[in-house]
Design a protein around this motif. Structure first.
Motif, PDB file in Angstrom:
ATOM      1  N   LEU A  14       0.810  -1.222   0.000  1.00 26.59           N
ATOM      2  CA  LEU A  14       0.000   0.000   0.000  1.00 26.59           C
ATOM      3  C   LEU A  14       0.839   1.265   0.000  1.00 26.59           C
ATOM      4  CD1 LEU A  14      -2.820  -0.949   2.530  1.00 26.59           C
ATOM      5  CD2 LEU A  14      -3.052  -0.701   0.055  1.00 26.59           C
ATOM      6  N   VAL A  15       2.156   1.134   0.234  1.00 22.77           N
ATOM      7  CA  VAL A  15       3.009   2.325   0.321  1.00 22.77           C
ATOM      8  C   VAL A  15       2.916   3.192  -0.931  1.00 22.77           C
ATOM      9  CG1 VAL A  15       5.423   3.083   0.426  1.00 22.77           C
ATOM     10  CG2 VAL A  15       4.569   1.373   2.043  1.00 22.77           C
ATOM     11  N   PRO A  16       3.002   2.628  -2.168  1.00 23.56           N
ATOM     12  CA  PRO A  16       2.907   3.501  -3.357  1.00 23.56           C
ATOM     13  C   PRO A  16       1.582   4.261  -3.437  1.00 23.56           C
ATOM     14  CG  PRO A  16       3.745   1.321  -3.946  1.00 23.56           C
ATOM     15  CD  PRO A  16       3.256   1.210  -2.553  1.00 23.56           C
ATOM     16  N   LEU A  17       0.549   3.723  -2.885  1.00 30.27           N
ATOM     17  CA  LEU A  17      -0.749   4.387  -2.970  1.00 30.27           C
ATOM     18  C   LEU A  17      -0.923   5.458  -1.911  1.00 30.27           C
ATOM     19  CD1 LEU A  17      -3.000   1.234  -3.544  1.00 30.27           C
ATOM     20  CD2 LEU A  17      -2.216   2.867  -5.255  1.00 30.27           C
ATOM     21  N   ILE A  18      -0.234   5.294  -0.753  1.00 23.79           N
ATOM     22  CA  ILE A  18      -0.437   6.224   0.353  1.00 23.79           C
ATOM     23  C   ILE A  18       0.655   7.293   0.378  1.00 23.79           C
ATOM     24  CG2 ILE A  18      -0.625   6.383   2.881  1.00 23.79           C
ATOM     25  CD1 ILE A  18      -1.760   3.559   2.844  1.00 23.79           C
ATOM     26  N   GLY A  19       1.885   6.928   0.003  1.00 19.24           N
ATOM     27  CA  GLY A  19       2.952   7.923  -0.071  1.00 19.24           C
ATOM     28  C   GLY A  19       3.756   8.065   1.192  1.00 19.24           C
ATOM     29  N   VAL A  20       3.584   7.217   2.161  1.00 22.44           N
ATOM     30  CA  VAL A  20       4.364   7.240   3.402  1.00 22.44           C
ATOM     31  C   VAL A  20       4.827   5.833   3.686  1.00 22.44           C
ATOM     32  CG1 VAL A  20       3.132   9.226   4.368  1.00 22.44           C
ATOM     33  CG2 VAL A  20       2.279   6.929   4.799  1.00 22.44           C
ATOM     34  N   PRO A  21       5.927   5.685   4.469  1.00 20.84           N
ATOM     35  CA  PRO A  21       6.397   4.331   4.788  1.00 20.84           C
ATOM     36  C   PRO A  21       5.391   3.592   5.659  1.00 20.84           C
ATOM     37  CG  PRO A  21       7.596   5.974   6.040  1.00 20.84           C
ATOM     38  CD  PRO A  21       6.781   6.744   5.045  1.00 20.84           C
ATOM     39  N   PRO A  22       5.577   2.266   5.787  1.00 21.83           N
ATOM     40  CA  PRO A  22       4.617   1.475   6.577  1.00 21.83           C
ATOM     41  C   PRO A  22       4.462   1.943   8.014  1.00 21.83           C
ATOM     42  CG  PRO A  22       5.990   0.036   5.257  1.00 21.83           C
ATOM     43  CD  PRO A  22       6.579   1.405   5.116  1.00 21.83           C
ATOM     44  N   VAL A  23       5.493   2.516   8.601  1.00 20.74           N
ATOM     45  CA  VAL A  23       5.380   2.955   9.998  1.00 20.74           C
ATOM     46  C   VAL A  23       4.578   4.250  10.105  1.00 20.74           C
ATOM     47  CG1 VAL A  23       7.518   1.824  10.678  1.00 20.74           C
ATOM     48  CG2 VAL A  23       7.597   4.178   9.815  1.00 20.74           C
ATOM     49  N   GLY A  24       4.260   4.891   9.010  1.00 19.38           N
ATOM     50  CA  GLY A  24       3.546   6.170   9.034  1.00 19.38           C
ATOM     51  C   GLY A  24       2.041   6.037   8.899  1.00 19.38           C
ATOM     52  N   PHE A  25       1.512   4.858   8.822  1.00 19.99           N
ATOM     53  CA  PHE A  25       0.043   4.706   8.775  1.00 19.99           C
ATOM     54  C   PHE A  25      -0.367   3.424   9.489  1.00 19.99           C
ATOM     55  CE2 PHE A  25       1.641   2.675   4.941  1.00 19.99           C
ATOM     56  CZ  PHE A  25       0.932   1.485   4.888  1.00 19.99           C
ATOM     57  N   ARG A  26      -1.628   3.367   9.838  1.00 18.98           N
ATOM     58  CA  ARG A  26      -2.196   2.225  10.556  1.00 18.98           C
ATOM     59  C   ARG A  26      -3.350   1.641   9.755  1.00 18.98           C
ATOM     60  NH1 ARG A  26      -2.242   6.454  13.822  1.00 18.98           N
ATOM     61  NH2 ARG A  26      -4.509   6.410  14.040  1.00 18.98           N
ATOM     62  N   VAL A  27      -3.611   0.368   9.926  1.00 15.62           N
ATOM     63  CA  VAL A  27      -4.707  -0.322   9.232  1.00 15.62           C
ATOM     64  C   VAL A  27      -5.741  -0.757  10.271  1.00 15.62           C
ATOM     65  CG1 VAL A  27      -5.375  -2.244   7.759  1.00 15.62           C
ATOM     66  CG2 VAL A  27      -3.151  -1.115   7.432  1.00 15.62           C
ATOM     67  N   TYR A  28      -7.026  -0.423   9.986  1.00 10.96           N
ATOM     68  CA  TYR A  28      -8.124  -0.781  10.886  1.00 10.96           C
ATOM     69  C   TYR A  28      -9.083  -1.739  10.157  1.00 10.96           C
ATOM     70  CZ  TYR A  28      -6.725   3.004  14.022  1.00 10.96           C
ATOM     71  OH  TYR A  28      -6.029   3.799  14.886  1.00 10.96           O
ATOM     72  N   GLY A  29      -9.511  -2.736  10.883  1.00 12.66           N
ATOM     73  CA  GLY A  29     -10.562  -3.619  10.381  1.00 12.66           C
ATOM     74  C   GLY A  29     -11.905  -3.250  10.994  1.00 12.66           C
ATOM     75  N   ILE A  30     -12.970  -3.891  10.526  1.00 11.10           N
ATOM     76  CA  ILE A  30     -14.326  -3.628  11.038  1.00 11.10           C
ATOM     77  C   ILE A  30     -14.915  -4.947  11.496  1.00 11.10           C
ATOM     78  CG2 ILE A  30     -16.645  -2.824  10.486  1.00 11.10           C
ATOM     79  CD1 ILE A  30     -15.411  -0.914   8.470  1.00 11.10           C
ATOM     80  N   ARG A  31     -15.320  -4.978  12.741  1.00 12.94           N
ATOM     81  CA  ARG A  31     -15.933  -6.169  13.310  1.00 12.94           C
ATOM     82  C   ARG A  31     -17.133  -5.729  14.154  1.00 12.94           C
ATOM     83  NH1 ARG A  31     -11.887  -9.128  16.797  1.00 12.94           N
ATOM     84  NH2 ARG A  31     -11.015  -9.730  14.793  1.00 12.94           N
ATOM     85  N   TYR A  32     -18.270  -6.376  13.915  1.00 14.20           N
ATOM     86  CA  TYR A  32     -19.510  -6.027  14.632  1.00 14.20           C
ATOM     87  C   TYR A  32     -19.827  -4.538  14.480  1.00 14.20           C
ATOM     88  CZ  TYR A  32     -18.235 -10.450  16.833  1.00 14.20           C
ATOM     89  OH  TYR A  32     -17.854 -11.739  17.058  1.00 14.20           O
ATOM     90  N   ASN A  33     -19.593  -4.015  13.256  1.00 20.94           N
ATOM     91  CA  ASN A  33     -19.863  -2.621  12.918  1.00 20.94           C
ATOM     92  C   ASN A  33     -18.991  -1.640  13.703  1.00 20.94           C
ATOM     93  OD1 ASN A  33     -21.889  -3.270  11.045  1.00 20.94           O
ATOM     94  ND2 ASN A  33     -23.405  -3.461  12.685  1.00 20.94           N
ATOM     95  N   GLU A  34     -17.901  -2.112  14.278  1.00 20.16           N
ATOM     96  CA  GLU A  34     -16.996  -1.246  15.015  1.00 20.16           C
ATOM     97  C   GLU A  34     -15.570  -1.407  14.481  1.00 20.16           C
ATOM     98  OE1 GLU A  34     -17.601   0.998  17.275  1.00 20.16           O
ATOM     99  OE2 GLU A  34     -19.774   0.638  17.217  1.00 20.16           O
ATOM    100  N   GLU A  35     -14.824  -0.305  14.497  1.00 21.35           N
ATOM    101  CA  GLU A  35     -13.444  -0.330  14.028  1.00 21.35           C
ATOM    102  C   GLU A  35     -12.510  -0.882  15.115  1.00 21.35           C
ATOM    103  OE1 GLU A  35     -12.212   3.475  12.734  1.00 21.35           O
ATOM    104  OE2 GLU A  35     -13.984   3.812  11.460  1.00 21.35           O
ATOM    105  N   TYR A  36     -11.487  -1.583  14.670  1.00 22.79           N
ATOM    106  CA  TYR A  36     -10.435  -2.037  15.579  1.00 22.79           C
ATOM    107  C   TYR A  36      -9.098  -1.979  14.818  1.00 22.79           C
ATOM    108  CZ  TYR A  36     -10.600  -6.454  13.026  1.00 22.79           C
ATOM    109  OH  TYR A  36     -10.547  -7.410  12.047  1.00 22.79           O
ATOM    110  N   GLU A  37      -8.031  -1.651  15.543  1.00 19.43           N
ATOM    111  CA  GLU A  37      -6.717  -1.516  14.904  1.00 19.43           C
ATOM    112  C   GLU A  37      -6.052  -2.882  14.748  1.00 19.43           C
ATOM    113  OE1 GLU A  37      -2.452   0.821  15.450  1.00 19.43           O
ATOM    114  OE2 GLU A  37      -4.121   1.174  16.848  1.00 19.43           O
ATOM    115  N   MET A  38      -5.555  -3.146  13.551  1.00 20.20           N
ATOM    116  CA  MET A  38      -4.839  -4.389  13.261  1.00 20.20           C
ATOM    117  C   MET A  38      -3.360  -4.138  13.563  1.00 20.20           C
ATOM    118  SD  MET A  38      -6.832  -5.213   9.684  1.00 20.20           S
ATOM    119  CE  MET A  38      -6.172  -6.866   9.490  1.00 20.20           C
ATOM    120  N   GLU A  39      -2.888  -4.702  14.677  1.00 22.65           N
ATOM    121  CA  GLU A  39      -1.553  -4.406  15.158  1.00 22.65           C
ATOM    122  C   GLU A  39      -0.538  -5.530  14.906  1.00 22.65           C
ATOM    123  OE1 GLU A  39      -2.795  -1.490  18.865  1.00 22.65           O
ATOM    124  OE2 GLU A  39      -2.335  -3.610  19.259  1.00 22.65           O
TER     125      GLU A  39
END
Length: 982
Positions: A700-725
């Motif tokens: 995803l780095v080419p699409l976002i423009g920052v290194p992997p440590v500069g963004f976070r990915v969140y999933g959705i479970r039971y209609n609520e967001e949670y951080e994928m760590e």
């Protein structure tokens, strides 16, 4: 005519309403009958025949007429039925206006009385009137003058002028005749032409010059009859006078006797001795006067008797001497009639009387016929009884047979599940088809066609029944009428039951097409066509196959269905077993049975079933080994990849929509990237294999423009967001089509935690408002974190001014505020905190104090004041009430201050229910709620206030406002649930 009919309806309505009132009051029956008996001898006889109150009321109605309701009026007054008086008065008023305005022409041939009287009780008057020139009132007034209201109008009819028929009681016939004779000059002055009482014509107006001798004799006869009636009346009067005089005589005798008795003997002797000195005494004078009066009365009575006898003798002598008189003629006629009757009576008693003999013969013939008919009736009765008995026995036999047959018929009835793809709605319809197992296929088809309501959309010729396995949802065997028309449904499909998984499917053929024959043993397969030129695996399509086919037959059928070349067709079966997926190439097994490939037994004796088949048709790729072919690579990517919808930040711009072929070692393929904006973000769809989170972030780095440590990915479970760590975690358990969200921000260092901050505003409907996210090192003091929050809020330009001394941090329990964190406490791993602004400096200075929100409830206004807060040392009611009393502006006395406690903010009770649902405490309460943590809510009120009586409009407005507030609370609750880790 309408007025007359309306009056009749009023007459009937009068007796209906008065009758109901009399029945409700229920006066004694005998009293009413006694009263009617006293009114008239005729009424007495009729009243004796009445057995209940209804029959008495009918009698009263029959005795009244349209223009005379006096009997009803008198009964109502005598029985004191006051409620019925108004109906009588109303009818009289209507009658008065009716008689004034109603022309006699409208009354002709109209009956005024409810019953018809005897001829001898009627008086008929014929007037030389024009009906249009007179009204009903004229006749009523005239009859009242000549009869004293004795006559009642019965009927009117045209008779060369007007004929009025009236009725009177037969007991008053003498009085009626005398009254009419005495007042005949009044009737003559009103144009009387004829007067008739019963069958006797008392007077007729005719021209004397036109009278014939016979008519003169008739007039003389009428005159003599009238004279006789007058004489009879005179005789009655004389007899009454004599009877009166005799009564006076008897009274005088009694007085004389009493006077003699009351004079003692000594006094008499004294009187005799004193006669010489006293010439006359008062007692002798009185006796002498009474004796004279008595003698005069006796003489007068004698003279009256002699006079009466003389009058009778003179009258009889005049009748006998005048042989030409009408009376003599009548007497002679009556004598002849009597002699004739005696002669006929004597002849009829003779045995030889011919009519009598004839009648006897007729009677004998009739008796013979009666005897014969009785014999025939007896025989017919016996035949009827036998027929009835036979019919009854037959019915019992039939009922017994039906009862015995019913369980058998019920046992032979079958209920099949019927399915059909309806041509209009396009939906799969299910129903229960009830039929007998011996019914032919054509009959069952008609029933199914009617049950599914296909007419008139689809003709029955385009329909057929198919044996359907509704567990596997597959067509098993088709039943064409040409082949199975003579077989029953029981023979074709068997009985429906718990262990029979087969039903019926009503299949519809397209127009100008023919049905394909389905042999027994169908199976549904999912066919996925692989386009080797693009690498696309098309959407799976369901296809029916037969378990008895070979692989070659299956290829040929797929080629026909999907327009593919079966000679170079490769089939790959996908097998799923114990969560694992495997594939099998069967391109060179055309002669093998399909059954052996789809159902295979493993080492444990468990059968594995394959239903998904990948198909390609390419001569070049067909010659390669499976693992070296393009089909293998495309299927492997398809099976082991998933689709993800990822929301990414706006910069840099993403690549335009592309559809690329797979390359070796490619971890992510962009399926589509669009400019559909969601706020300031974009959405892309990618296909990935079984990769880790770290690999996805790198891709995803080419699409976002920052290194992997500069963004976070969140999933959705039971209609609520949670951080994928977990960077080493794979997407194996993520379903295809899942959504991910990418947010900018650095990754956490060791010992750091990320906390979401929410602004708490208890007096605002948006009391829980997201502020920002802050990264903090665990274990730093709350005071230091507050300073960090103030700086970050300024940098991010968050609305509102935060001051260190006028803000506090507190625990967030979903949407409720919890414990207040003092400045010296240390930050833990709480993921959510409330930031609450204060009006002044922090009042809670030490541990052990409890912060609570207080709200004043005003029952007289049905409203609440803004929320305030107090700090409590304990939960004792006396301490709480003293604090509340100091807080209130009106200084409520402690003995009139009541309070109720709720566990947390916000309160989910409508203010309309505060008085009923809240538990109110006073200073004298022994049982009260405990305070366990900060953030409780206390309502308080002045107990002297009375609850306001709300109008419907006010109640509706308050209810709408409260429902909106409670709805907003529920929305906050659904949005702010506990967060979960990846």
């Amino acid at each position: 005519m309408g007025d007359f009919t309306s009056m009749r309806m009023s007459f009937g309505s009068l007796f209906y309403h008065v009758g109901k009132i009399i029945k409700q009051k229920s006066p004694p029956l005998e009293e009413i009958k006694e009263y009617l008996s006293c009114c008239s001898n005729v009424l007495r006889l009729k009243a004796e025949q009445c057995s209940n109150l209804s029959s008495v009321l009918h009698l009263i109605q029959n005795e009244c007429s349209l223009t005379n309701i006096e009997l009803l009026h008198s009964v109502v007054e005598e029985m004191k039925v006051t409620d019925a008086t108004r109906y009588n008065e109303t009818y009289r008023t209507q009658l008065k206006e009716f008689c004034k305005s109603l022309s006699i022409s409208l009354c002709l041939k109209k009956r005024f009385s409810s019953i018809s009287h005897l001829q001898c009780e009627t008086v008929t008057l014929v007037f030389d009137w024009e009906p249009e020139e007179h009204v009903l009132k004229d006749i009523k007034e005239l009859l009242a003058k000549v009869s004293g209201k004795l006559l009642k109008i019965e009927y009117m009819e045209p008779h060369k002028s007007i004929s009025v028929t009236c009725s009177f009681p037969f007991s008053n016939v003498g009085f009626t005749v005398l009254s009419m004779i005495e007042n005949i000059h009044i009737l003559m002055g009103q144009g009387l032409k004829k007067l008739t009482i019963g069958n006797l014509t008392l007077w007729r107006r005719q021209d004397v010059r036109q009278k014939e001798p016979k008519e003169k004799d008739d007039d003389l006869l009428h005159t003599e009859v009238i004279s006789y009636i007058v004489l009879e009346e005179a005789e009655y009067k004389l007899r009454d006078a004599i009877s009166s005089k005799e009564k006076d005589t008897i009274e005088l005798k009694q007085k004389i006797s009493m006077a003699q008795v009351h004079v003692p003997e000594e006094e008499l002797m004294s009187v005799q001795s004193d006669t010489q000195s006293i010439e006359e005494e008062p007692l002798d004078k009185e006796l002498t006067v009474l004796s004279c009066q008595f003698n005069e009365i006796i003489q007068e009575n004698k003279e009256l008797s002699d006079q009466l006898s003389k009058m009778k003798v003179d009258y009889l002598r005049s009748l006998s001497s005048n042989t030409d008189s009408a009376a003599s003629k009548v007497r002679r006629g009556m004598a002849l009639e009597v002699d004739d009757c005696k002669f006929h009576l004597q002849a009829m008693t003779s045995p030889d009387y011919q009519p009598l003999v004839h009648n006897k013969r007729i009677i004998e013939n009739l008796q013979e016929k009666i005897a014969l008919m009785n014999t025939e009736l007896i025989m017919e009765r016996k035949r009827n009884e036998k027929t009835i008995k036979d019919t009854k026995d037959l019915k019992e036999t039939e009922h017994k047979r039906q009862r015995e047959k019913k369980p058998k018929v019920e046992k032979e009835m079958c209920n099949y599940k019927l399915s059909c793809n309806h041509p209009i709605t396009g939906k799969l319809m299910n129903a229960v088809l009830e039929t007998h197992k011996e019914e032919l296929l054509s009959i069952v088809l008609d029933k199914a066609y009617e049950l599914m309501e296909l007419a008139p959309h689809i003709p029955i010729e385009r329909c057929r029944l198919v044996k359907y396995n509704y567990i596997k949802e597959v067509m098993d065997q088709s039943f064409d009428l040409e082949e199975f028309q003579h077989q029953t449904i029981g023979q074709l499909i068997g009985r429906a039951g718990v262990h029979n998984f087969f039903g019926l499917f009503l299949e519809i053929c397209k127009e100008n097409k023919t049905f394909k024959k389905y042999n027994d043993g169908g199976i549904n397969l999912l066919i996925l066509v692989v386009d080797l030129s693009t690498g696309e695996v098309r959407q799976a399509e369901t296809m029916r196959a037969e378990i008895g086919w070979t692989v070659g037959e299956l290829k040929q059928y797929i080629g026909e269905l999907f327009n593919l070349n079966s000679s170079c067709m490769r089939l790959v079966l996908e097998e799923e077993y114990m969560g694992d997926t495997s594939v099998q190439d069967i391109r060179y097994e055309d002669g093998s049975l399909l059954k052996t490939k789809l159902y295979r037994e493993d080492i444990y004796g468990i059968y594995k079933q394959c239903k998904k088949i990948y198909v390609s048709s390419n001569p070049e790729d067909y010659q390669k080994e499976y693992k070296d072919s393009l089909m293998y690579r495309y299927i492997d990517v398809h099976i082991n990849s998933i689709l993800l919808d990822i929301t990414i930040p706006p910069e840099p711009e993403a690549t335009s929509t592309t559809t690329n072929t797979c390359r070796d070692n490619e971890v992510m393929k962009i399926i589509s990237a669009n400019e559909e904006k969601k706020g300031k973000e974009r959405i892309i769809q990618v296909k990935v294999g079984i990769i880790t989170l770290a690999q996805l972030k790198e891709a995803l780095v080419p699409l976002i423009g920052v290194p992997p440590v500069g963004f976070r990915v969140y999933g959705i479970r039971y209609n609520e967001e949670y951080e994928m760590e977990n960077l080493d975690g794979s997407f194996k358990d993520i379903k295809s089509g899942s959504k991910l969200i990418v947010r900018l921000g650095r990754a956490l260092h060791y010992g750091e935690c990320r906390i979401e901050l929410y602004l708490l505003q208890v007096n605002n409907t948006e009391f829980c408002k997201y502020m920002m996210e802050s990264v903090v090192t665990e274990g730093i003091p709350v005071g230091k974190f507050k300073k960090q929050i103030i700086k970050e809020a300024e940098v991010q330009g968050i609305d509102g001014v935060l001051e260190f001394d006028k803000m506090r941090l507190r625990k967030k329990n979903r949407i409720s505020p919890g414990m207040v964190y003092l400045d010296h406490r240390l930050i833990t791993t709480n993921r959510e905190l409330y930031v609450e602004t204060l009006k002044g400096s922090e009042k809670k200075k030490r541990e052990g104090l409890v912060q609570v929100y207080v709200i004043r409830w005003r029952p007289s206004q049905c409203s609440v004041d803004p929320i305030e807060e107090i700090i409590l040392d304990s939960d004792d009611p006396k301490h709480i009430i003293e604090k509340l009393s100091e807080l209130s502006e009106s200084k409520i006395p402690v003995y009139h201050l009541f309070y109720a406690m709720e566990i947390s903010f916000p309160v989910k009770i409508s203010c309309l229910n505060f008085e009923n649902k809240l538990k109110w405490n006073s200073i004298d309460s022994f049982i009260y709620s405990r305070l366990y943590d900060d953030g409780c809510v206390i309502y308080y009120k002045d107990n002297r206030e009375k609850m306001k009586e709300l109008t419907d409009k006010e109640r509706s407005e308050i209810q709408d406002a409260e429902e909106a507030r409670l709805l907003r609370i529920r929305e906050f609750e659904s949005q702010h649930t506990q967060k979960y880790c990846f």
